[in-house]
Design a protein around this motif. Structure first.
Motif, PDB file in Angstrom:
ATOM      1  N   VAL A  20       9.534  24.408   3.825  1.00 40.68           N
ATOM      2  CA  VAL A  20       8.369  25.205   3.450  1.00 40.68           C
ATOM      3  C   VAL A  20       7.148  24.298   3.327  1.00 40.68           C
ATOM      4  O   VAL A  20       7.195  23.260   2.667  1.00 40.68           O
ATOM      5  N   ASP A  21       6.070  24.702   3.960  1.00 37.86           N
ATOM      6  CA  ASP A  21       4.773  24.059   3.796  1.00 37.86           C
ATOM      7  C   ASP A  21       4.046  24.850   2.712  1.00 37.86           C
ATOM      8  O   ASP A  21       3.904  26.065   2.818  1.00 37.86           O
ATOM      9  N   ILE A  22       3.592  24.168   1.650  1.00 36.07           N
ATOM     10  CA  ILE A  22       2.944  24.845   0.529  1.00 36.07           C
ATOM     11  C   ILE A  22       1.535  24.284   0.364  1.00 36.07           C
ATOM     12  O   ILE A  22       1.343  23.071   0.320  1.00 36.07           O
ATOM     13  N   HIS A  23       0.572  25.184   0.276  1.00 33.36           N
ATOM     14  CA  HIS A  23      -0.789  24.744  -0.036  1.00 33.36           C
ATOM     15  C   HIS A  23      -1.506  25.824  -0.841  1.00 33.36           C
ATOM     16  O   HIS A  23      -1.205  27.014  -0.708  1.00 33.36           O
ATOM     17  N   GLN A  24      -2.424  25.381  -1.673  1.00 37.52           N
ATOM     18  CA  GLN A  24      -3.178  26.306  -2.507  1.00 37.52           C
ATOM     19  C   GLN A  24      -4.289  26.939  -1.671  1.00 37.52           C
ATOM     20  O   GLN A  24      -4.878  26.289  -0.803  1.00 37.52           O
ATOM     21  N   ILE A  25      -4.550  28.217  -1.940  1.00 37.81           N
ATOM     22  CA  ILE A  25      -5.653  28.924  -1.287  1.00 37.81           C
ATOM     23  C   ILE A  25      -6.549  29.481  -2.388  1.00 37.81           C
ATOM     24  O   ILE A  25      -6.136  29.624  -3.540  1.00 37.81           O
ATOM     25  N   ASP A  26      -7.778  29.814  -2.021  1.00 40.83           N
ATOM     26  CA  ASP A  26      -8.683  30.366  -3.031  1.00 40.83           C
ATOM     27  C   ASP A  26      -8.597  31.894  -3.046  1.00 40.83           C
ATOM     28  O   ASP A  26      -7.940  32.504  -2.199  1.00 40.83           O
ATOM     29  N   GLU A  27      -9.258  32.498  -4.016  1.00 41.63           N
ATOM     30  CA  GLU A  27      -9.184  33.949  -4.184  1.00 41.63           C
ATOM     31  C   GLU A  27      -9.739  34.695  -2.974  1.00 41.63           C
ATOM     32  O   GLU A  27      -9.198  35.721  -2.557  1.00 41.63           O
ATOM     33  N   GLU A  28     -10.787  34.174  -2.378  1.00 44.05           N
ATOM     34  CA  GLU A  28     -11.376  34.814  -1.198  1.00 44.05           C
ATOM     35  C   GLU A  28     -10.370  34.835  -0.036  1.00 44.05           C
ATOM     36  O   GLU A  28     -10.202  35.859   0.628  1.00 44.05           O
ATOM     37  N   GLN A  29      -9.703  33.711   0.202  1.00 46.30           N
ATOM     38  CA  GLN A  29      -8.686  33.663   1.258  1.00 46.30           C
ATOM     39  C   GLN A  29      -7.546  34.627   0.933  1.00 46.30           C
ATOM     40  O   GLN A  29      -7.074  35.340   1.798  1.00 46.30           O
ATOM     41  N   PHE A  30      -7.109  34.621  -0.327  1.00 40.70           N
ATOM     42  CA  PHE A  30      -6.030  35.513  -0.726  1.00 40.70           C
ATOM     43  C   PHE A  30      -6.389  36.963  -0.426  1.00 40.70           C
ATOM     44  O   PHE A  30      -5.583  37.705   0.147  1.00 40.70           O
ATOM     45  N   LYS A  31      -7.570  37.388  -0.802  1.00 36.75           N
ATOM     46  CA  LYS A  31      -7.982  38.787  -0.586  1.00 36.75           C
ATOM     47  C   LYS A  31      -7.996  39.125   0.907  1.00 36.75           C
ATOM     48  O   LYS A  31      -7.611  40.223   1.297  1.00 36.75           O
ATOM     49  N   VAL A  88      -6.468  34.070 -19.398  1.00 39.91           N
ATOM     50  CA  VAL A  88      -5.526  34.088 -18.279  1.00 39.91           C
ATOM     51  C   VAL A  88      -6.293  34.053 -16.962  1.00 39.91           C
ATOM     52  O   VAL A  88      -7.323  34.707 -16.808  1.00 39.91           O
ATOM     53  N   PHE A  89      -5.778  33.266 -16.007  1.00 37.48           N
ATOM     54  CA  PHE A  89      -6.376  33.227 -14.674  1.00 37.48           C
ATOM     55  C   PHE A  89      -5.262  33.164 -13.637  1.00 37.48           C
ATOM     56  O   PHE A  89      -4.093  32.952 -13.963  1.00 37.48           O
ATOM     57  N   LEU A  90      -5.623  33.380 -12.404  1.00 36.97           N
ATOM     58  CA  LEU A  90      -4.653  33.399 -11.311  1.00 36.97           C
ATOM     59  C   LEU A  90      -4.900  32.239 -10.363  1.00 36.97           C
ATOM     60  O   LEU A  90      -6.044  31.856 -10.121  1.00 36.97           O
ATOM     61  N   GLU A  91      -3.811  31.697  -9.837  1.00 37.13           N
ATOM     62  CA  GLU A  91      -3.879  30.732  -8.745  1.00 37.13           C
ATOM     63  C   GLU A  91      -3.089  31.319  -7.589  1.00 37.13           C
ATOM     64  O   GLU A  91      -2.147  32.088  -7.796  1.00 37.13           O
ATOM     65  N   TYR A  92      -3.471  30.941  -6.384  1.00 41.46           N
ATOM     66  CA  TYR A  92      -2.854  31.496  -5.187  1.00 41.46           C
ATOM     67  C   TYR A  92      -2.348  30.362  -4.305  1.00 41.46           C
ATOM     68  O   TYR A  92      -3.039  29.370  -4.094  1.00 41.46           O
ATOM     69  N   TYR A  93      -1.137  30.544  -3.783  1.00 38.25           N
ATOM     70  CA  TYR A  93      -0.514  29.550  -2.918  1.00 38.25           C
ATOM     71  C   TYR A  93       0.033  30.236  -1.671  1.00 38.25           C
ATOM     72  O   TYR A  93       0.480  31.381  -1.725  1.00 38.25           O
ATOM     73  N   CYS A  94       0.013  29.506  -0.570  1.00 40.26           N
ATOM     74  CA  CYS A  94       0.600  29.997   0.674  1.00 40.26           C
ATOM     75  C   CYS A  94       1.818  29.140   0.987  1.00 40.26           C
ATOM     76  O   CYS A  94       1.715  27.914   1.098  1.00 40.26           O
ATOM     77  N   TYR A  95       2.971  29.775   1.098  1.00 42.24           N
ATOM     78  CA  TYR A  95       4.226  29.126   1.456  1.00 42.24           C
ATOM     79  C   TYR A  95       4.546  29.556   2.890  1.00 42.24           C
ATOM     80  O   TYR A  95       4.766  30.743   3.133  1.00 42.24           O
ATOM     81  N   THR A  96       4.552  28.630   3.839  1.00 46.48           N
ATOM     82  CA  THR A  96       4.879  28.948   5.223  1.00 46.48           C
ATOM     83  C   THR A  96       6.224  28.325   5.562  1.00 46.48           C
ATOM     84  O   THR A  96       6.439  27.136   5.344  1.00 46.48           O
ATOM     85  N   VAL A  97       7.116  29.138   6.092  1.00 41.20           N
ATOM     86  CA  VAL A  97       8.506  28.741   6.329  1.00 41.20           C
ATOM     87  C   VAL A  97       8.695  28.309   7.778  1.00 41.20           C
ATOM     88  O   VAL A  97       8.197  28.957   8.698  1.00 41.20           O
ATOM     89  N   PHE A  98       9.439  27.203   7.962  1.00 34.52           N
ATOM     90  CA  PHE A  98       9.788  26.800   9.324  1.00 34.52           C
ATOM     91  C   PHE A  98      11.169  26.171   9.339  1.00 34.52           C
ATOM     92  O   PHE A  98      11.708  25.771   8.314  1.00 34.52           O
ATOM     93  N   ASP A  99      11.741  26.089  10.520  1.00 35.77           N
ATOM     94  CA  ASP A  99      13.082  25.552  10.716  1.00 35.77           C
ATOM     95  C   ASP A  99      12.964  24.107  11.203  1.00 35.77           C
ATOM     96  O   ASP A  99      12.447  23.862  12.293  1.00 35.77           O
TER      97      ASP A  99
END
Length: 118
Positions: A20-31, A88-99
């Motif tokens: 899994v490749d993991i990186h943080q994204i911002d709220e704008e990207q998440f939306k 309370v606040f939110l953080e957003y992460y993108c987990y991309t899966v590969f073999d």
């Protein structure tokens, strides 16, 4: 496919030898990604706050899939909260899966990256 969830577990992988490749994204990207993602949010109040469907569905991630994970920080949401409490606040992460056995990033990953970079 792109999924949204507030939880993460190793049994989401199908098969279980994926990386899994993991990186943080911002709220704008998440939306932006949320517009095309499939919600698997299992907390009704959180789904309302972030503007996605409540859908307590278990997801199986395969090569090329991405998971947008919503992380609640600074406290907890009560079942009655329909907006984020002050501390309370939110953080957003993108987990991309590969073999890793293919040694080639799946075309779906590239498609998701293009979508996420637009």
């Amino acid at each position: 496919m792109i999924f949204i969830s507030s939880s993460w577990s190793e049994n989401m992988f199908m098969p279980d030898h994926l990386l899994v490749d993991i990186h943080q994204i911002d709220e704008e990207q998440f939306k932006k990604y949320a517009e095309v993602a499939h919600s698997c949010i299992d907390k009704p109040n959180l789904s309302k706050i972030i503007g996605v469907d409540y859908n307590p569905e278990h997801v199986q991630l395969r090569p090329g899939d991405s998971l947008l994970k919503v992380l609640i920080k600074g406290g907890r949401l009560s079942p009655l909260d329909d907006e984020l409490p002050e501390d309370v606040f939110l953080e957003y992460y993108c987990y991309t899966v590969f073999d890793p056995n293919t040694h080639v990033i799946n075309e779906k990953i590239e498609e998701n990256k293009v979508l996420m970079e637009e």
